[in-house]
Design a protein around this motif. Structure first.
Motif: not given
Ligand SMILES: O=S(=O)(c1cccs1)N(Cc1ccc(F)cc1)Cc1ncn[nH]1
Ligand SMILES: [Mn+2]
Ligand SMILES: [Mn+2]
Length: 370
Positions: A109, A120, A140, A151, A218, A220, A227-228, A232, A253, A271, A306
């Motif tokens: 998203p 988020h 983002d 990303d 953090c 990832h 995406i993960h 981390s 990031e 999300h 996601p």
């Molecule tokens: O915070 S996180 O869940 C994460 C960081 C470290 C381990 S998991 N996340 C992954 C993510 C989760 C859901 C999304 F819809 C998109 C990405 C980092 C992030 N969010 C946006 N850009 N990067």
């Protein structure tokens, strides 16, 4: 009453501009110290060539990301609604991709988190929020090509009073990118980021703050349609001696804050993502028909990428919220609520995707802007 015609700008698929199908490399950096040999090592160069289709798909996503974020910087103005901003970005990503689903398009998203909200937040349907001149917005968004996700994120402001905060975070993210490499310990990257981040201060409305890393956010690693990937990258020292490895893709990031330097999940969620590790019985145990139907729609359109509520809306689904919450409760889908520091604080973010290719490190999402 003149109905405002909402004309969606048209985009030529980016493949039009690269007829030979080869997309431009990002910033290529040699590894350091005892990994420097990789640049010329024949075996490493051969391994790299074997994966060129994958690198090329990341490069296509990165080129789309650069064009869309340039459009965003030029077109986004105070007074626009958050929905208008999200749709501007999403229409451009889908237009340039020439795809809209599992083959390519939005990788996750479009995050538009404001001020003390660090990550988020994306508007859900009927969100009335409007962007203000004094807002600090983290843009983002993800672009994926065949599940290879770019990303990358930047912070958009109109008031230059936040410049020192943005400078601190941009420097910290570039430090993380510089320290990253094959065999590097994750904790050492976090330590280097923290030292740079905390060397900055910002004065806002007469008060001076030392910029704090948001210690529970953090970077990832990234897998195909994931995406993960399970590792981390901390933005403070955390004694995690896990190392980065050859062939891995990482999102580097960092987040700086004038608040507590710690976020909590709060507010309406937008999300979501199917849990790639969801136990099979959790899926077969879904009895409620609406939830079963919704899971089918999620599988067909997003897989484990996601998504947000507006992406379900645009598929024509209605009255799905109870079913979505049941999928979350059963662990089949994970929710990612907005992550906020304290009210009145300001948070900033910069993020890039890097490829730990066997012979060189490629900052694939690097652009002239950041
Ligand atoms: O915070 S996180 O869940 C994460 C960081 C470290 C381990 S998991 N996340 C992954 C993510 C989760 C859901 C999304 F819809 C998109 C990405 C980092 C992030 N969010 C946006 N850009 N990067
Ligand atoms: Mn991101
Ligand atoms: Mn990320």
């Amino acid at each position: 009453k003149k109905v405002e015609e909402k004309i969606e700008q048209q985009y030529d698929p980016i493949s039009t501009f690269y007829p030979d199908g080869n997309y431009p490399q990002g910033e290529v950096v040699d590894y350091k110290d005892d990994n420097l040999y990789r640049t010329t090592d024949e075996e490493k160069r051969a391994l790299d060539r074997e994966k060129n289709n994958k690198w090329n798909e990341f490069r296509k996503g990165a080129e789309i990301h650069r064009r869309v974020r340039k459009l965003a910087k030029d077109e986004i103005k105070p007074g626009m609604s958050m929905i208008e901003i999200a749709e501007l970005i999403e229409n451009a990503v889908r237009g340039y991709s020439g795809e809209d689903g599992l083959k390519g398009g939005m990788g996750f998203p479009c995050g538009l988190s404001l001020n003390h909200c660090a990550a988020h937040y994306s508007p859900n349907a009927n969100d009335k929020l409007v962007l203000n001149y004094e807002d600090v917005m983290k843009v983002d968004f993800g672009v994926h090509v065949n599940g290879h996700i770019i990303d990358s994120a930047f912070t958009l402001t109109f008031d230059d009073k936040y410049d020192d905060l943005l400078k601190a975070v941009k420097d910290a993210t570039n430090t993380g990118i510089r320290e990253a490499g094959i065999d590097v310990r994750l904790t050492d990257i976090g330590e280097a980021i923290q030292e740079v981040m905390e060397s900055y201060e910002v004065t806002l409305d007469g008060e001076t703050y030392q910029v704090k890393p948001i210690k529970n956010l953090c970077g990832h690693n990234i897998g195909q349609y994931r995406i993960h990937g399970g590792k981390s990258v901390p933005i403070v020292k955390n004694f995690d001696n896990t190392k980065m490895e050859e062939g891995e893709t990482f999102a580097i990031e960092t987040f700086g804050s004038t608040g507590r330097g710690h976020v909590i999940g709060q507010g309406e969620c937008s999300h979501y993502a199917k849990n790639p590790d969801a136990p099979a019985n959790a899926i077969s145990s879904i009895r409620v028909n609406r939830a079963k139907q919704l899971l089918k729609t999620i599988d067909e359109n997003f897989g484990t990428l996601p998504f947000c509520r507006r992406y379900i809306d645009r598929l024509g689904e209605e009255k799905y919220l109870l079913a979505l919450n049941q999928l979350v409760k059963s662990g089949v889908v994970s929710d990612y609520p907005p992550l906020v520091d304290v009210k009145g604080s300001y948070t900033a973010q910069y993020e890039h995707t890097i490829l730990l290719r066997p012979n060189v490190k490629e900052v694939v999402s690097r652009g002239e802007d950041y």
